[in-house]
Design an enzyme around this catalytic site. Structure first.
Site, PDB file in Angstrom:
ATOM      1  N   ALA A  27      -0.499  74.258  43.657  1.00 36.88           N
ATOM      2  CA  ALA A  27      -1.902  74.663  43.802  1.00 36.88           C
ATOM      3  C   ALA A  27      -2.541  75.085  42.480  1.00 36.88           C
ATOM      4  CB  ALA A  27      -2.024  75.800  44.814  1.00 36.88           C
ATOM      5  N   TYR A  28      -1.725  75.411  41.480  1.00 34.51           N
ATOM      6  CA  TYR A  28      -2.301  75.804  40.184  1.00 34.51           C
ATOM      7  C   TYR A  28      -2.749  74.531  39.460  1.00 34.51           C
ATOM      8  CZ  TYR A  28       0.518  80.028  41.104  1.00 34.51           C
ATOM      9  OH  TYR A  28       1.107  81.132  41.668  1.00 34.51           O
ATOM     10  N   GLY A  29      -4.052  74.260  39.537  1.00 34.59           N
ATOM     11  CA  GLY A  29      -4.581  73.093  38.835  1.00 34.59           C
ATOM     12  C   GLY A  29      -4.115  71.778  39.433  1.00 34.59           C
ATOM     13  N   LYS A  68       5.805  75.894  44.612  1.00 30.00           N
ATOM     14  CA  LYS A  68       5.350  76.208  45.966  1.00 30.00           C
ATOM     15  C   LYS A  68       4.527  75.085  46.588  1.00 30.00           C
ATOM     16  CE  LYS A  68       4.346  80.828  44.196  1.00 30.00           C
ATOM     17  NZ  LYS A  68       3.866  80.348  42.898  1.00 30.00           N
TER      18      LYS A  68
END
Length: 335
Positions: free
Chosen positions: A58-60, A94
């Site tokens: 989900a980060y970027g 994740k």
């Protein structure tokens, strides 16, 4: 008695032998494919015996995973799950349980994609990012919670060898117990639960800490410095930059008594306020994963290792933490 976590070289997380603190990557510069500063931070981490790094798809939209992998390799560090050779880094990532992901197969697909971006065959620790709480039609009385299906997917990743260990994130005592029971039936242990834990997020996380302890689940602590509030560097005279200055103002007023005690202990021990704050998390048996945007910040954070707060200092910090305002839940209340 065995030595306290900050004095250990390694602690167990499932099958992994990891450093008592790790590195979070929420704030990497996601507009790059490779970043000199990130590479330098990873080198400093390695020099300090840190072999655990946490990221997320989900980060970027996966860019953080790619950036991490490229930056590590650019300085001769290998991503893998052994973590015992001098230049190896254990990566955790994740899965984001978003509404358009229908079932367990989406977990398996996402796991494969993450492994590919990280350049590894097996992810050492694969976590679900949060319970299935994004329910777009909830206002209309319709909910479609897919937690059980996602747990099936995690089990599939584990049994097919895509993931060496399975973890959860932002799970409170009840959800953790449900996940534990569901996965136990499939022969899958939960290795970790990643939660918002710090001196400013202790009251509301304490019951989750205890639930994890009872189930033998390792706690990973994100925001161990409460977004910089626990570094002691923000004051009335020196507030954070805009727009953080606005969101942080009420916390700064609330946390003054805690910062006073932290500053005194830091001075007495010849440490920084950030180091005392991170050491406290380790003394609670959790693995803090502070982010570090610069080598200076990383070196300061890693100074939390190699010494331990006394039981008196811990008791004093616990007592003052029980009476100050809490830092934001970030939208995840632990249930």
């Amino acid at each position: 008695a065995s030595s306290p976590p900050p004095l250990k070289k390694r602690v167990q997380l499932g099958t992994l032998s990891i450093s008592p603190m790790g590195l979070g990557t929420l704030n990497l510069p996601l507009d790059k494919e490779i970043d000199e500063e990130t590479a330098a931070v990873m080198e400093v981490a390695n020099a300090n015996g840190i072999n655990f790094v946490d990221t997320a798809e989900a980060y970027g939209f996966g860019r953080s995973e790619t950036l991490l992998a490229n930056s590590c390799r650019s300085v001769g560090l290998e991503l893998g799950d052994e973590g015992d050779s001098a230049n190896s880094v254990i990566a955790a990532t994740k899965f984001a349980p978003v509404p358009w992901r229908p079932d367990g197969s989406s977990v398996v697909e996402a796991c494969k994609a993450s492994a590919e971006r990280l350049g590894i065959d097996c992810i050492p620790l694969y976590q679900i990012h949060f319970p299935d709480v994004i329910q777009p039609f909830k206002a209309f009385g319709y909910e479609n919670k897919k937690d059980e299906l996602y747990w099936d997917g995690l089990a599939e990743c584990y049994h097919s060898g895509l993931a060496a260990n399975i973890g959860v994130s932002n799970y409170g005592p009840e959800t953790l117990q449900r996940a534990h029971d569901a996965l136990a039936k499939r022969g899958v242990p939960i290795a970790s639960n990643q939660i918002n834990l710090s001196l400013l997020r202790y009251r509301s996380s304490e019951s989750t800490l205890r639930a994890c302890e009872a189930l033998g689940v390792k706690v990973l602590a994100y925001f161990p410095l409460a977004n910089g509030l626990l570094t002691g560097k923000y004051t009335e005279e020196n507030p954070p930059s805009f727009p953080k200055s606005i969101t942080m103002k009420k916390y700064m007023d609330d946390t003054a008594p805690l910062i006073t005690v932290l500053s005194r202990i830091a001075q007495e021990r010849g440490k920084t306020v950030a180091q005392v704050s991170i050491n406290w998390v380790m003394m609670k048996g959790a693995v803090p994963i502070p982010g570090a945007r610069s080598v200076t910040m990383a070196e300061d954070n890693f100074g939390a290792l190699g010494w331990a707060l006394t039981s008196n200092e811990m008791a004093e910090l616990d007592a003052v933490a029980a009476n100050v305002g809490e830092f934001s839940s970030g939208g995840f209340d632990l249930v």
